[in-house]
Design an enzyme around this catalytic site. Structure first.
Site, PDB file in Angstrom:
ATOM      1  CG  ASP A 101      -2.216   1.109   1.018  1.00  0.00           C
ATOM      2  OD1 ASP A 101      -1.518   2.522   0.500  1.00  0.00           O
ATOM      3  OD2 ASP A 101      -3.412   0.517   1.687  1.00  0.00           O
TER       4      ASP A 101
ATOM      5  CB  ILE B 208      -0.565  -0.879  -7.439  1.00  0.00           C
ATOM      6  CG1 ILE B 208      -0.937   0.110  -8.010  1.00  0.00           C
ATOM      7  CG2 ILE B 208      -0.719  -1.755  -6.458  1.00  0.00           C
ATOM      8  CD1 ILE B 208      -2.547  -0.098  -8.170  1.00  0.00           C
TER       9      ILE B 208
ATOM     10  CG  PHE C  70      -8.638  -4.731  -1.683  1.00  0.00           C
ATOM     11  CD1 PHE C  70      -9.720  -4.600  -1.600  1.00  0.00           C
ATOM     12  CD2 PHE C  70      -7.949  -5.765  -1.238  1.00  0.00           C
ATOM     13  CE1 PHE C  70     -10.690  -5.811  -0.848  1.00  0.00           C
ATOM     14  CE2 PHE C  70      -8.159  -6.941   0.001  1.00  0.00           C
ATOM     15  CZ  PHE C  70     -10.124  -6.796  -0.239  1.00  0.00           C
TER      16      PHE C  70
ATOM     17  CE  LYS D 280     -13.439   4.856  -0.015  1.00  0.00           C
ATOM     18  NZ  LYS D 280     -13.431   4.172   0.638  1.00  0.00           N
TER      19      LYS D 280
ATOM     20  CG  ASN E 297      -3.594   5.795  -8.601  1.00  0.00           C
ATOM     21  OD1 ASN E 297      -3.114   5.101  -7.533  1.00  0.00           O
ATOM     22  ND2 ASN E 297      -2.774   7.301  -8.197  1.00  0.00           N
TER      23      ASN E 297
ATOM     24  CB  SER F 270     -17.967  -1.320  -7.955  1.00  0.00           C
ATOM     25  OG  SER F 270     -18.951  -0.321  -7.834  1.00  0.00           O
TER      26      SER F 270
ATOM     27  CE1 TYR G   1     -13.730   3.594  -7.610  1.00  0.00           C
ATOM     28  CE2 TYR G   1     -15.855   3.207  -8.465  1.00  0.00           C
ATOM     29  CZ  TYR G   1     -15.163   3.127  -7.971  1.00  0.00           C
ATOM     30  OH  TYR G   1     -15.363   2.126  -6.670  1.00  0.00           O
TER      31      TYR G   1
ATOM     32  CE  LYS H 100     -12.329   0.114  -8.839  1.00  0.00           C
ATOM     33  NZ  LYS H 100     -11.290  -0.467  -8.092  1.00  0.00           N
TER      34      LYS H 100
ATOM     35  CG  ASN I 176     -24.302   0.708  -1.525  1.00  0.00           C
ATOM     36  OD1 ASN I 176     -24.193   0.264  -3.021  1.00  0.00           O
ATOM     37  ND2 ASN I 176     -24.042   1.894  -1.755  1.00  0.00           N
TER      38      ASN I 176
ATOM     39  N   GLY J  89     -26.241  11.956 -11.377  1.00  0.00           N
ATOM     40  CA  GLY J  89     -25.756  10.570 -11.147  1.00  0.00           C
ATOM     41  C   GLY J  89     -25.706   9.445 -10.506  1.00  0.00           C
ATOM     42  CG  ASP J  90     -26.511   9.419  -6.382  1.00  0.00           C
ATOM     43  OD1 ASP J  90     -26.271   9.525  -6.115  1.00  0.00           O
ATOM     44  OD2 ASP J  90     -27.185  10.040  -5.581  1.00  0.00           O
TER      45      ASP J  90
HETATM   46  P1  NAD Z   1      -9.708   2.425   0.759  1.00  0.00           P
HETATM   47  O1  NAD Z   1      -9.202   4.077  -0.206  1.00  0.00           O
HETATM   48  O2  NAD Z   1     -10.583   2.832   2.294  1.00  0.00           O
HETATM   49  O3  NAD Z   1      -8.593   1.753   0.175  1.00  0.00           O
HETATM   50  C1  NAD Z   1      -7.667   1.240  -0.703  1.00  0.00           C
HETATM   51  C2  NAD Z   1      -5.828   1.319  -0.336  1.00  0.00           C
HETATM   52  O4  NAD Z   1      -5.283   1.518  -1.901  1.00  0.00           O
HETATM   53  C3  NAD Z   1      -6.018   2.894   0.527  1.00  0.00           C
HETATM   54  O5  NAD Z   1      -4.952   1.932   1.393  1.00  0.00           O
HETATM   55  C4  NAD Z   1      -4.960   3.315  -0.134  1.00  0.00           C
HETATM   56  O6  NAD Z   1      -3.775   3.646   0.696  1.00  0.00           O
HETATM   57  C5  NAD Z   1      -4.274   2.186  -1.571  1.00  0.00           C
HETATM   58  N1  NAD Z   1      -3.530   2.971  -2.831  1.00  0.00           N
HETATM   59  C6  NAD Z   1      -4.453   4.041  -3.466  1.00  0.00           C
HETATM   60  N2  NAD Z   1      -3.941   3.544  -4.489  1.00  0.00           N
HETATM   61  C7  NAD Z   1      -2.612   3.601  -4.638  1.00  0.00           C
HETATM   62  C8  NAD Z   1      -1.794   3.090  -5.101  1.00  0.00           C
HETATM   63  N3  NAD Z   1      -1.378   3.255  -6.747  1.00  0.00           N
HETATM   64  N4  NAD Z   1      -0.963   2.590  -4.723  1.00  0.00           N
HETATM   65  C9  NAD Z   1      -0.571   1.414  -3.634  1.00  0.00           C
HETATM   66  N5  NAD Z   1      -1.745   1.702  -2.670  1.00  0.00           N
HETATM   67  C10 NAD Z   1      -2.695   2.551  -3.517  1.00  0.00           C
HETATM   68  O7  NAD Z   1     -10.903   1.578  -0.398  1.00  0.00           O
HETATM   69  P2  NAD Z   1     -12.312   0.438  -0.122  1.00  0.00           P
HETATM   70  O8  NAD Z   1     -13.388   1.127   0.077  1.00  0.00           O
HETATM   71  O9  NAD Z   1     -11.151   0.051   0.880  1.00  0.00           O
HETATM   72  O10 NAD Z   1     -11.720   0.454  -1.531  1.00  0.00           O
HETATM   73  C11 NAD Z   1     -10.921  -1.014  -1.790  1.00  0.00           C
HETATM   74  C12 NAD Z   1     -11.367  -0.998  -3.313  1.00  0.00           C
HETATM   75  O11 NAD Z   1     -12.689  -1.706  -3.604  1.00  0.00           O
HETATM   76  C13 NAD Z   1     -11.089  -0.283  -4.664  1.00  0.00           C
HETATM   77  O12 NAD Z   1     -10.438  -0.513  -5.355  1.00  0.00           O
HETATM   78  C14 NAD Z   1     -12.744   0.113  -4.146  1.00  0.00           C
HETATM   79  O13 NAD Z   1     -12.466   1.176  -6.222  1.00  0.00           O
HETATM   80  C15 NAD Z   1     -13.058  -1.019  -4.742  1.00  0.00           C
HETATM   81  N6  NAD Z   1     -14.901  -0.813  -3.943  1.00  0.00           N
HETATM   82  C16 NAD Z   1     -15.246   0.378  -3.256  1.00  0.00           C
HETATM   83  C17 NAD Z   1     -16.180   0.893  -2.678  1.00  0.00           C
HETATM   84  C18 NAD Z   1     -16.788   0.853  -1.287  1.00  0.00           C
HETATM   85  O14 NAD Z   1     -17.533   1.729  -1.472  1.00  0.00           O
HETATM   86  N7  NAD Z   1     -15.946   0.950  -0.624  1.00  0.00           N
HETATM   87  C19 NAD Z   1     -17.283  -0.334  -3.926  1.00  0.00           C
HETATM   88  C20 NAD Z   1     -16.647  -0.724  -4.554  1.00  0.00           C
HETATM   89  C21 NAD Z   1     -15.500  -1.276  -4.875  1.00  0.00           C
HETATM   90  C1  WQD Z   2     -26.171   5.755  -1.448  1.00  0.00           C
HETATM   91  C2  WQD Z   2     -27.491   6.897  -0.785  1.00  0.00           C
HETATM   92  C3  WQD Z   2     -27.006   8.776  -1.966  1.00  0.00           C
HETATM   93  C4  WQD Z   2     -24.586  10.565   1.478  1.00  0.00           C
HETATM   94  C5  WQD Z   2     -20.887   4.548  -3.972  1.00  0.00           C
HETATM   95  C6  WQD Z   2     -20.559   5.160  -6.128  1.00  0.00           C
HETATM   96  C7  WQD Z   2     -20.207   2.935  -6.039  1.00  0.00           C
HETATM   97  C8  WQD Z   2     -19.432   2.225  -4.907  1.00  0.00           C
HETATM   98  C9  WQD Z   2     -20.238   2.115  -3.660  1.00  0.00           C
HETATM   99  C10 WQD Z   2     -17.282   2.288  -5.341  1.00  0.00           C
HETATM  100  C11 WQD Z   2     -27.215   8.095  -2.220  1.00  0.00           C
HETATM  101  C12 WQD Z   2     -27.485   8.774  -0.983  1.00  0.00           C
HETATM  102  C13 WQD Z   2     -25.213   9.297  -0.311  1.00  0.00           C
HETATM  103  C14 WQD Z   2     -25.160  11.469   1.430  1.00  0.00           C
HETATM  104  C15 WQD Z   2     -27.383  10.650   0.651  1.00  0.00           C
HETATM  105  N1  WQD Z   2     -18.245   2.660  -4.691  1.00  0.00           N
HETATM  106  N2  WQD Z   2     -26.752   9.755   0.356  1.00  0.00           N
HETATM  107  N3  WQD Z   2     -26.235  11.684   1.646  1.00  0.00           N
HETATM  108  O1  WQD Z   2     -23.604   6.319  -4.888  1.00  0.00           O
HETATM  109  O2  WQD Z   2     -24.321   4.318  -4.084  1.00  0.00           O
HETATM  110  O3  WQD Z   2     -22.373   4.373  -4.668  1.00  0.00           O
HETATM  111  O4  WQD Z   2     -20.074   4.431  -3.644  1.00  0.00           O
HETATM  112  O5  WQD Z   2     -17.380   1.800  -5.999  1.00  0.00           O
HETATM  113  O6  WQD Z   2     -19.445   3.246  -6.848  1.00  0.00           O
HETATM  114  O7  WQD Z   2     -21.200   5.128  -6.903  1.00  0.00           O
HETATM  115  O8  WQD Z   2     -23.366   5.092  -2.475  1.00  0.00           O
HETATM  116  O9  WQD Z   2     -23.224   6.391   0.300  1.00  0.00           O
HETATM  117  O10 WQD Z   2     -22.422   7.380  -1.859  1.00  0.00           O
HETATM  118  O11 WQD Z   2     -25.009   6.664  -1.270  1.00  0.00           O
HETATM  119  O12 WQD Z   2     -28.624  10.800   0.544  1.00  0.00           O
HETATM  120  O13 WQD Z   2     -24.763  13.060   2.137  1.00  0.00           O
HETATM  121  O14 WQD Z   2     -26.797   7.847  -0.105  1.00  0.00           O
HETATM  122  O15 WQD Z   2     -28.203   9.482  -2.761  1.00  0.00           O
HETATM  123  O16 WQD Z   2     -28.611   7.184  -2.669  1.00  0.00           O
HETATM  124  P1  WQD Z   2     -24.008   4.697  -3.970  1.00  0.00           P
HETATM  125  P2  WQD Z   2     -23.293   6.286  -1.923  1.00  0.00           P
END
Ligand code: NAD
Ligand code: WQD
Length: 337
Positions: A31, A59, A80, A84, A99, A124, A148, A152, A178, A293-294
């Protein structure tokens, strides 16, 4: 099994490292700490009683990746690492493609050089764009609505082409819905920097007094209460999904694609109510305009993961909120430096 966990200091990665250790596997975290703190590793140790090897690196640094994988005799990679934040990606598309897309290509190239052919990728539900119906199965059409999401989707497409040319590899695309919640110890959780983009970290910061009120983005969607509906999944269930993927298909040649969700939809107001119940605090909110975008609603059909991975989300909405509150109330400012 030794598993390189890129992004292992982050929210989902750190919880997955704990479950890897609990399953008797050995994670090695890679990381660059762009969005996480090194103290996460101390918390992993506190919870599991085991220390985890940490390599600070990016990475996009192929030589360091190859060296790390060879030195630790890595069997599989869970990837991971990446950026994001949807809104930020609109303003900084190059950073996101660099990235998330270039970073993944460098990682796969490094794996090839190190002779590691098993990869699990964090995808995602965003790759489904605005789905025509719910629940969503893995064969739904994919599309992107922001940089974003496009990053993906591009990675999924690159990995699909790479797999076609290298069919002996095991490549697993896990499409998360989520993720919310925290480790039940209260020692680990989601620690967003600045104003949270996602709903639940925002809600918990209102409950703990760090923010005045939640803006509910839209109450005129065609949903039961007019607010957006999502499939919230406990991060520990999500973490377990990765262990199941490694165990069931991680050594099996193929391109494997799974939704990881609960199959249940909850509205923004459902989440506010559940959080108020779990925390005993009032979560003040105001109705605000829709967020650009929602989409109205999105939830998973996760039966493929249930059949093939023998994995199913088991933790309730109440547990997601209780664990989030446990973490937030004991760590109101997140992780220490
Ligand atoms: P996060 O930001 O908490 O964790 C990502 C980690 O990657 C961080 O620790 C960051 O320091 C590290 N990182 C970023 N760029 C890097 C690089 N170039 N080299 C090395 N390390 C790097 O995010 P998260 O919520 O744990 O998400 C993890 C993965 O899951 C991401 O790929 C994200 O897109 C995907 N994802 C997350 C969600 C969500 O809602 N949290 C939903 C769907 C998919
Ligand atoms: C959830 C709901 C908002 C914040 C995003 C990314 C998706 C994935 C997960 C990585 C929605 C509402 C939110 C606020 C609100 N990430 N909301 N007030 O949009 O489903 O997904 O995170 O891959 O790619 O798009 O998640 O938690 O942002 O929103 O009313 O302050 O909450 O409108 O209905 P979302 P979110």
């Amino acid at each position: 099994m030794k598993v390189l966990v890129t992004g292992g200091m982050g929210y989902i990665g750190s919880h997955t490292c704990i479950q890897l250790l609990e399953a008797g596997m050995t994670p090695v975290i890679f990381d660059n700490l762009y969005n996480s703190k090194v103290s996460v590793n101390e918390r992993i140790q506190r919870v599991t009683g085991q220390s985890v090897e940490f390599v600070e690196g990016d990475i996009r640094n192929k030589a360091l990746l190859v060296d790390t994988m060879k030195r630790h005799n890595i069997d599989s990679v869970i990837h991971f690492a990446g950026l994001k934040a949807v809104g930020e990606s609109v303003a900084k598309p190059l950073e996101y493609f660099d990235n998330n897309v270039s970073g993944t290509l460098v990682l796969v190239d490094a794996m090839r050089d190190a002779g590691v052919t098993s990869l699990v990728f964090s995808s995602s539900a965003t790759v489904y764009g605005d789905p025509a119906s719910v629940p969503i199965t893995e064969d739904f059409p994919t599309s992107a609505t922001n940089p974003y999401g496009r990053s993906k989707l591009m990675v999924e497409e690159c990995l699909t082409d790479f797999h076609a040319a290298n069919p002996q590899w095991s490549i697993t695309l896990l499409r998360y819905f989520n993720p919310v919640g925290s480790h039940p110890s209260g020692d680990l959780g989601e620690d967003p920097q600045g104003i949270p983009n996602n709903l639940m970290p925002f809600v918990s910061q209102v409950a703990v007094g760090r923010r005045e009120f939640l803006s509910v983005f839209g109450d005129d969607y065609p949903t039961p209460d007019g607010t957006g509906v999502r499939d919230y999944i406990h991060v520990m269930d999500l973490a377990d999904g990765h262990i199941a993927a490694l165990n069931k298909v991680g050594q099996q040649a193929g391109l494997h694609i799974f939704n990881l969700g609960t199959g249940n939809g909850s509205s923004v107001l459902d989440m506010v109510k559940a959080f108020e119940q779990a925390s005993g605090k009032t979560v003040a909110y105001k109705i605000a305009p829709r967020r650009p975008g929602d989409i109205a609603e999105c939830w998973a059909d996760s039966s493929k993961a249930e059949t093939i991975l023998q994995w199913k989300a088991t933790r309730s909405l109440q547990q997601m909120c209780e664990d989030t509150w446990h973490w937030q109330s004991e760590n109101p400012k997140g992780y220490p430096e």
